[in-house]
Design a protein around this motif. Structure first.
Motif, PDB file in Angstrom:
ATOM      1  N   ALA A  11       0.864  -1.174   0.000  1.00 35.90           N
ATOM      2  CA  ALA A  11       0.000   0.000   0.000  1.00 35.90           C
ATOM      3  C   ALA A  11       0.901   1.224   0.000  1.00 35.90           C
ATOM      4  CB  ALA A  11      -0.911   0.002   1.217  1.00 35.90           C
ATOM      5  N   LEU A  12       1.037   1.884  -1.140  1.00 36.12           N
ATOM      6  CA  LEU A  12       1.874   3.068  -1.264  1.00 36.12           C
ATOM      7  C   LEU A  12       0.988   4.303  -1.238  1.00 36.12           C
ATOM      8  CD1 LEU A  12       4.306   1.898  -4.079  1.00 36.12           C
ATOM      9  CD2 LEU A  12       4.710   1.962  -1.640  1.00 36.12           C
ATOM     10  N   ASP A  13       1.319   5.210  -0.350  1.00 42.00           N
ATOM     11  CA  ASP A  13       0.579   6.452  -0.237  1.00 42.00           C
ATOM     12  C   ASP A  13       1.312   7.529  -1.032  1.00 42.00           C
ATOM     13  OD1 ASP A  13      -1.128   8.449   0.531  1.00 42.00           O
ATOM     14  OD2 ASP A  13      -0.321   8.630   2.560  1.00 42.00           O
ATOM     15  N   ALA A  14       0.680   8.014  -2.079  1.00 42.50           N
ATOM     16  CA  ALA A  14       1.324   8.994  -2.957  1.00 42.50           C
ATOM     17  C   ALA A  14       1.600  10.303  -2.226  1.00 42.50           C
ATOM     18  CB  ALA A  14       0.454   9.246  -4.183  1.00 42.50           C
ATOM     19  N   THR A  15       0.744  10.683  -1.307  1.00 47.37           N
ATOM     20  CA  THR A  15       0.950  11.924  -0.558  1.00 47.37           C
ATOM     21  C   THR A  15       2.174  11.820   0.340  1.00 47.37           C
ATOM     22  OG1 THR A  15      -1.442  12.222  -0.545  1.00 47.37           O
ATOM     23  CG2 THR A  15      -0.188  13.577   0.955  1.00 47.37           C
ATOM     24  N   ALA A  16       2.358  10.698   0.973  1.00 47.79           N
ATOM     25  CA  ALA A  16       3.525  10.512   1.839  1.00 47.79           C
ATOM     26  C   ALA A  16       4.811  10.487   1.028  1.00 47.79           C
ATOM     27  CB  ALA A  16       3.373   9.236   2.654  1.00 47.79           C
TER      28      ALA A  16
END
Length: 127
Positions: A11-16
């Motif tokens: 699960a990759l968070d683009a904002t982070a």
């Protein structure tokens, strides 16, 4: 594509990722003497470590120029890693302290501020 190879999902968070990248760029610009020092130390270490792989001094000297150029390139690439780690910590701290919506905004402000600082530092150094 990765789900076909690996049996689990990331699960990759683009904002982070964007926030950590902005903060690491700001830190890299703001602390440019430190980033140059890290790159130089990595270059020295790569050159030292590679010397131990050669048993023949003639072969080592024959390929020295190309290897040192390659090591300088790798050192400049890997010198961003400590700033990525600290940048991720700064992004996390801003998310905890001010909320998730401020993380990118503060990262952009930090990039602009450190960029202006670096321009002024280089201008003052040249005159």
């Amino acid at each position: 594509m990765l789900t076909e190879i690996l049996p689990f999902r990331f699960a990759l968070d683009a904002t982070a990722i964007a926030g950590a990248s902005l903060w690491s760029l700001a830190l890299y610009l703001g602390f440019s003497p430190a980033s140059e020092w890290v790159a130089e130390q990595l270059n020295r270490w790569f050159n030292f470590a590679e010397r131990s792989l050669y048993t023949s001094n003639e072969e080592f000297e024959r390929t020295r120029k190309g290897r040192e150029s390659q090591n300088a390139f790798y050192a400049s690439i890997f010198s961003i890693v400590p700033f990525l780690i600290v940048g991720a910590a700064c992004n996390y701290g801003v998310e905890i302290g001010l909320g998730r919506s401020w993380a990118i905004s503060m990262g952009i402000l930090a990039c602009m501020s450190c960029g202006v600082y670096e321009l002024g530092r280089r201008d003052g150094k040249s005159s």
